[in-house]
Motif scaffolding. Structure first.
Motif, PDB file in Angstrom:
ATOM      1  N   ALA A   1       0.794  -1.217   0.009  1.00  0.00           N
ATOM      2  CA  ALA A   1       0.095  -0.030  -0.153  1.00  0.00           C
ATOM      3  C   ALA A   1       0.893   1.283  -0.020  1.00  0.00           C
ATOM      4  O   ALA A   1       0.547   2.341  -0.794  1.00  0.00           O
ATOM      5  CB  ALA A   1      -1.033   0.034   1.171  1.00  0.00           C
TER       6      ALA A   1
ATOM      7  N   ALA B   1       2.369   1.893  -3.490  1.00  0.00           N
ATOM      8  CA  ALA B   1       1.006   2.546  -4.295  1.00  0.00           C
ATOM      9  C   ALA B   1       1.004   3.943  -4.108  1.00  0.00           C
ATOM     10  O   ALA B   1       0.794   4.463  -5.001  1.00  0.00           O
ATOM     11  CB  ALA B   1      -0.100   1.434  -4.110  1.00  0.00           C
TER      12      ALA B   1
ATOM     13  N   LEU C   1       1.123   6.851  -6.708  1.00  0.00           N
ATOM     14  CA  LEU C   1       0.128   7.695  -6.718  1.00  0.00           C
ATOM     15  C   LEU C   1       0.378   9.173  -6.565  1.00  0.00           C
ATOM     16  O   LEU C   1       0.032  10.095  -7.551  1.00  0.00           O
ATOM     17  CB  LEU C   1      -1.033   7.435  -5.979  1.00  0.00           C
TER      18      LEU C   1
ATOM     19  N   PHE D   1       2.631  10.428  -9.688  1.00  0.00           N
ATOM     20  CA  PHE D   1       1.833  10.827 -10.969  1.00  0.00           C
ATOM     21  C   PHE D   1       0.869  12.021 -10.593  1.00  0.00           C
ATOM     22  O   PHE D   1       0.722  12.945 -11.434  1.00  0.00           O
ATOM     23  CB  PHE D   1       0.884   9.277 -11.273  1.00  0.00           C
TER      24      PHE D   1
ATOM     25  N   ALA E   1       3.410  15.055 -11.129  1.00  0.00           N
ATOM     26  CA  ALA E   1       4.152  15.075 -12.530  1.00  0.00           C
ATOM     27  C   ALA E   1       3.316  15.462 -13.628  1.00  0.00           C
ATOM     28  O   ALA E   1       3.692  15.513 -14.537  1.00  0.00           O
ATOM     29  CB  ALA E   1       5.174  13.872 -12.386  1.00  0.00           C
ATOM     30  N   THR E   2       2.068  15.031 -13.396  1.00  0.00           N
ATOM     31  CA  THR E   2       1.156  15.057 -14.634  1.00  0.00           C
ATOM     32  C   THR E   2      -0.026  16.023 -14.500  1.00  0.00           C
ATOM     33  O   THR E   2      -0.079  16.643 -13.403  1.00  0.00           O
ATOM     34  CB  THR E   2       0.553  13.892 -14.904  1.00  0.00           C
ATOM     35  N   SER E   3      -0.734  16.396 -15.533  1.00  0.00           N
ATOM     36  CA  SER E   3      -1.608  17.474 -15.668  1.00  0.00           C
ATOM     37  C   SER E   3      -2.814  16.932 -16.416  1.00  0.00           C
ATOM     38  O   SER E   3      -2.446  16.189 -17.470  1.00  0.00           O
ATOM     39  CB  SER E   3      -1.157  18.947 -16.021  1.00  0.00           C
TER      40      SER E   3
ATOM     41  N   LEU F   1      -6.790  -2.404   0.144  1.00  0.00           N
ATOM     42  CA  LEU F   1      -6.282  -0.980   0.027  1.00  0.00           C
ATOM     43  C   LEU F   1      -5.430  -0.949  -1.161  1.00  0.00           C
ATOM     44  O   LEU F   1      -5.504  -0.030  -2.246  1.00  0.00           O
ATOM     45  CB  LEU F   1      -5.789  -0.520   1.216  1.00  0.00           C
ATOM     46  N   PRO F   2      -4.294  -1.840  -1.375  1.00  0.00           N
ATOM     47  CA  PRO F   2      -3.631  -1.432  -2.316  1.00  0.00           C
ATOM     48  C   PRO F   2      -4.328  -1.794  -4.045  1.00  0.00           C
ATOM     49  O   PRO F   2      -3.860  -1.070  -4.917  1.00  0.00           O
ATOM     50  CB  PRO F   2      -2.424  -2.685  -2.292  1.00  0.00           C
TER      51      PRO F   2
ATOM     52  N   VAL G   1      -5.828   1.701  -4.369  1.00  0.00           N
ATOM     53  CA  VAL G   1      -4.922   2.721  -4.791  1.00  0.00           C
ATOM     54  C   VAL G   1      -4.075   2.316  -6.324  1.00  0.00           C
ATOM     55  O   VAL G   1      -4.144   3.236  -7.138  1.00  0.00           O
ATOM     56  CB  VAL G   1      -3.700   2.703  -3.834  1.00  0.00           C
ATOM     57  N   PHE G   2      -4.010   1.075  -6.644  1.00  0.00           N
ATOM     58  CA  PHE G   2      -3.485   0.791  -7.867  1.00  0.00           C
ATOM     59  C   PHE G   2      -4.610   1.156  -8.939  1.00  0.00           C
ATOM     60  O   PHE G   2      -4.154   1.630 -10.021  1.00  0.00           O
ATOM     61  CB  PHE G   2      -3.117  -0.706  -8.024  1.00  0.00           C
TER      62      PHE G   2
ATOM     63  N   LEU H   1      -6.655   3.674  -8.579  1.00  0.00           N
ATOM     64  CA  LEU H   1      -6.701   5.079  -8.944  1.00  0.00           C
ATOM     65  C   LEU H   1      -5.351   5.533  -9.757  1.00  0.00           C
ATOM     66  O   LEU H   1      -5.366   6.461 -10.542  1.00  0.00           O
ATOM     67  CB  LEU H   1      -6.661   5.868  -7.442  1.00  0.00           C
ATOM     68  N   LEU H   2      -4.299   4.753  -9.674  1.00  0.00           N
ATOM     69  CA  LEU H   2      -2.857   4.800 -10.277  1.00  0.00           C
ATOM     70  C   LEU H   2      -3.177   4.833 -11.650  1.00  0.00           C
ATOM     71  O   LEU H   2      -2.785   5.589 -12.491  1.00  0.00           O
ATOM     72  CB  LEU H   2      -1.746   4.149  -9.566  1.00  0.00           C
TER      73      LEU H   2
ATOM     74  N   PHE I   1      -6.007   4.755 -13.259  1.00  0.00           N
ATOM     75  CA  PHE I   1      -6.608   6.086 -13.691  1.00  0.00           C
ATOM     76  C   PHE I   1      -5.800   7.281 -14.241  1.00  0.00           C
ATOM     77  O   PHE I   1      -6.059   7.663 -15.350  1.00  0.00           O
ATOM     78  CB  PHE I   1      -8.031   6.509 -12.797  1.00  0.00           C
ATOM     79  N   PHE I   2      -5.006   7.657 -13.329  1.00  0.00           N
ATOM     80  CA  PHE I   2      -4.313   9.043 -13.481  1.00  0.00           C
ATOM     81  C   PHE I   2      -3.405   8.547 -14.648  1.00  0.00           C
ATOM     82  O   PHE I   2      -2.889   9.647 -15.421  1.00  0.00           O
ATOM     83  CB  PHE I   2      -3.726   9.307 -12.048  1.00  0.00           C
ATOM     84  N   MET I   3      -2.797   7.386 -14.955  1.00  0.00           N
ATOM     85  CA  MET I   3      -1.829   7.223 -15.804  1.00  0.00           C
ATOM     86  C   MET I   3      -2.387   7.426 -17.196  1.00  0.00           C
ATOM     87  O   MET I   3      -1.984   7.804 -18.061  1.00  0.00           O
ATOM     88  CB  MET I   3      -1.180   5.730 -15.709  1.00  0.00           C
TER      89      MET I   3
ATOM     90  N   THR J   1      -5.455   9.116 -17.901  1.00  0.00           N
ATOM     91  CA  THR J   1      -6.116  10.338 -18.147  1.00  0.00           C
ATOM     92  C   THR J   1      -5.407  11.714 -18.321  1.00  0.00           C
ATOM     93  O   THR J   1      -5.606  12.689 -18.700  1.00  0.00           O
ATOM     94  CB  THR J   1      -7.178  10.612 -17.137  1.00  0.00           C
ATOM     95  N   THR J   2      -3.859  11.442 -17.765  1.00  0.00           N
ATOM     96  CA  THR J   2      -3.159  12.583 -17.801  1.00  0.00           C
ATOM     97  C   THR J   2      -2.145  12.422 -18.742  1.00  0.00           C
ATOM     98  O   THR J   2      -1.587  11.209 -19.082  1.00  0.00           O
ATOM     99  CB  THR J   2      -2.711  13.047 -16.435  1.00  0.00           C
ATOM    100  N   VAL J   3      -1.196  13.410 -19.043  1.00  0.00           N
ATOM    101  CA  VAL J   3      -0.086  13.246 -19.721  1.00  0.00           C
ATOM    102  C   VAL J   3       1.079  14.061 -18.936  1.00  0.00           C
ATOM    103  O   VAL J   3       0.870  14.876 -17.976  1.00  0.00           O
ATOM    104  CB  VAL J   3       0.026  14.131 -20.982  1.00  0.00           C
ATOM    105  N   ILE J   4       2.118  13.532 -18.842  1.00  0.00           N
ATOM    106  CA  ILE J   4       3.457  13.914 -18.267  1.00  0.00           C
ATOM    107  C   ILE J   4       3.660  15.172 -18.976  1.00  0.00           C
ATOM    108  O   ILE J   4       4.185  15.342 -20.119  1.00  0.00           O
ATOM    109  CB  ILE J   4       4.575  12.960 -18.221  1.00  0.00           C
TER     110      ILE J   4
END
Lengths: 181, 151
Positions: free
Chosen positions: A19, A22, A26, A29, A32-34, B20-21, B24-25, B27-28, B30-32, B34-37
C-alpha cells in the motif's frame, strides 16, 4: 514434528508496504502530470497567396470587413459598432440573400473579414472571433431547424445532414493582415 | 500446544485493509491513463482567455503547442513577450516556419495549438500565423477556456 504449514499461507509480500508503494506512485503521478485542457477555437488558415496570382476578387458587398483597433473599438463596414451588436450584424450579413444591396448575395458568397491592429489585445481578438463563430453557429442552427427539425449542434457528427448545412453556410472567415499604421 | 495460535500482528484490524493496495492501484492506473506527463517546462506565463464556442481536440497525438506570453521572471513584474515551442524560446520568427514545416512532414494532419496569454498584443500572433501559413500547417486552434458567463 509436522509443523502445520497451512497457517503460514498468509501473504509472502507484506501487504502494508505494498500500500505504501502504491501511495507513493500515486502521489508521484498526481504531482508530475496534468489534465490536458485542450479546448479552444479551431480555425483553418487560408493557404498563403502565391507570388504571381492576384488575390481573388470578391464583390465588396460579399465581404463584411470588421476592424478592431488598438483600443478595442470595433467598426463594421466603417461604422462604429458596440460589441453586443456584432453578432447580430454578422447574422444579418450572412442571411441577407440579396435583399439589402450592401449585404451579401448568398451565404455561400459571404466572407467575414476580421482585421485587427497590431496593438489589439489578444483577448479582444479572440472575443471577436468567438462572436463571429457564434453568429455562424446560430445561423446554422436556424437553417438546420427548418430543414431537419433539429439544431445544427444536435446533428450527428460527419453525417450527410451536417455536411449539407456546412455547405449551405460555409464558415468563411478571413483574418486579414494588420494595417501598417 | 495447538490451542495457542500465534498472532503475527498484535493489532486487531476491524476494516479489511487487504483491498487497499488494489484501490490505490486502480486510482493510479486512472491517473496514468487520463493525464499526460507535462514535459515542457513553461518559460512563459500564459493566462488563457475565455470564449463560448470552444471545441475539444479529440486527437491529442496530432497536437503541437506554441506558447506565447511574457517571460517568467524570478522577481515581480513581467518580462518581454516571448514565443516558446517545445522547451526552447524562439528568438527569430522565421525559424518557426522551418520548425513547423518539419513537424508537418512528420504529421500531415498536424493541429497547432496556440496557447497565447490573454494580454499579449495581436501583432505577434498574426506574425506567427503568417509563418504557419508558409509552413503549410493550416489547422490551428486558439486555446481558450469555456466562458461561463453570458457575453
Amino acid at each position: 514434528m509436522f509443523r502445520k504449514r497451512e497457517s503460514r499461507v498468509s501473504a509472502e509480500i507484506p501487504g502494508s508496504s505494498l500500500a505504501d508503494i502504491a501511495f507513493l506512485l500515486l502521489v508521484f503521478f498526481l504531482v508530475a502530470t496534468s489534465f490536458n485542457t485542450d479546448s479552444g477555437i479551431g480555425l483553418v488558415l487560408p493557404p498563403p497567396p502565391q507570388e504571381n496570382q492576384p488575390p481573388p476578387q470578391i464583390n465588396d458587398r460579399n465581404m463584411l470587413s470588421i476592424l478592431v483597433n488598438g483600443q478595442g473599438l470595433v467598426s463594421i463596414e466603417e461604422e462604429l459598432t458596440p460589441m453586443s451588436q456584432v453578432k447580430r450584424k454578422v447574422k444579418e450579413f450572412i442571411t441577407n440573400r440579396g435583399q439589402d444591396p450592401k449585404l451579401s448575395e448568398s451565404p455561400e458568397n459571404a466572407v467575414v473579414s476580421i482585421k485587427t491592429a497590431r496593438e489589439t489585445t489578444y483577448s479582444v481578438y479572440i472575443d471577436m472571433l468567438d462572436r463571429v463563430i457564434g453568429a455562424y453557429k446560430e445561423v446554422r442552427n436556424a437553417v438546420s431547424m427548418r430543414k431537419y427539425g433539429k439544431p445544427f449542434t444536435a446533428l450527428p457528427d460527419n453525417s450527410e445532414a451536417q455536411e449539407t448545412i456546412e455547405d449551405l453556410i460555409p464558415r468563411q472567415i478571413s483574418i486579414a493582415e494588420p494595417a501598417e499604421s | 500446544m495447538a490451542q495457542f495460535k500465534k498472532r503475527s500482528s498484535g493489532a486487531t484490524t476491524e476494516i479489511p485493509v487487504v483491498a487497499l493496495p488494489d484501490i490505490v492501484f486502480i486510482l493510479l492506473i486512472f491517473f496514468m491513463v487520463t493525464t499526460v506527463i507535462r514535459s515542457v517546462d513553461l518559460k512563459v506565463q500564459v493566462q488563457f482567455t475565455q470564449a463560448k464556442n470552444i471545441e475539444k481536440i479529440t486527437q491529442k497525438r496530432l497536437v503541437s503547442y506554441i506558447y506565447v506570453g511574457p517571460m517568467k521572471t524570478p522577481g515581480p513584474g513581467e518580462g518581454k513577450v516571448a514565443i516558446q515551442i517545445d522547451d526552447a524560446i524562439i528568438e527569430d520568427i522565421e525559424v518557426i516556419q522551418s520548425i513547423m514545416y518539419e513537424k508537418y512532414q512528420d504529421q500531415p494532419k498536424l493541429i497547432v495549438s496556440l496557447r497565447v496569454d490573454e494580454n499579449v498584443k495581436s501583432g505577434i500572433v498574426l506574425d506567427i500565423q503568417k509563418e504557419l501559413k508558409q509552413a503549410g500547417t493550416l489547422r490551428i486552434n486558439y486555446s481558450a477556456l469555456q466562458e461561463q458567463r453570458e457575453g
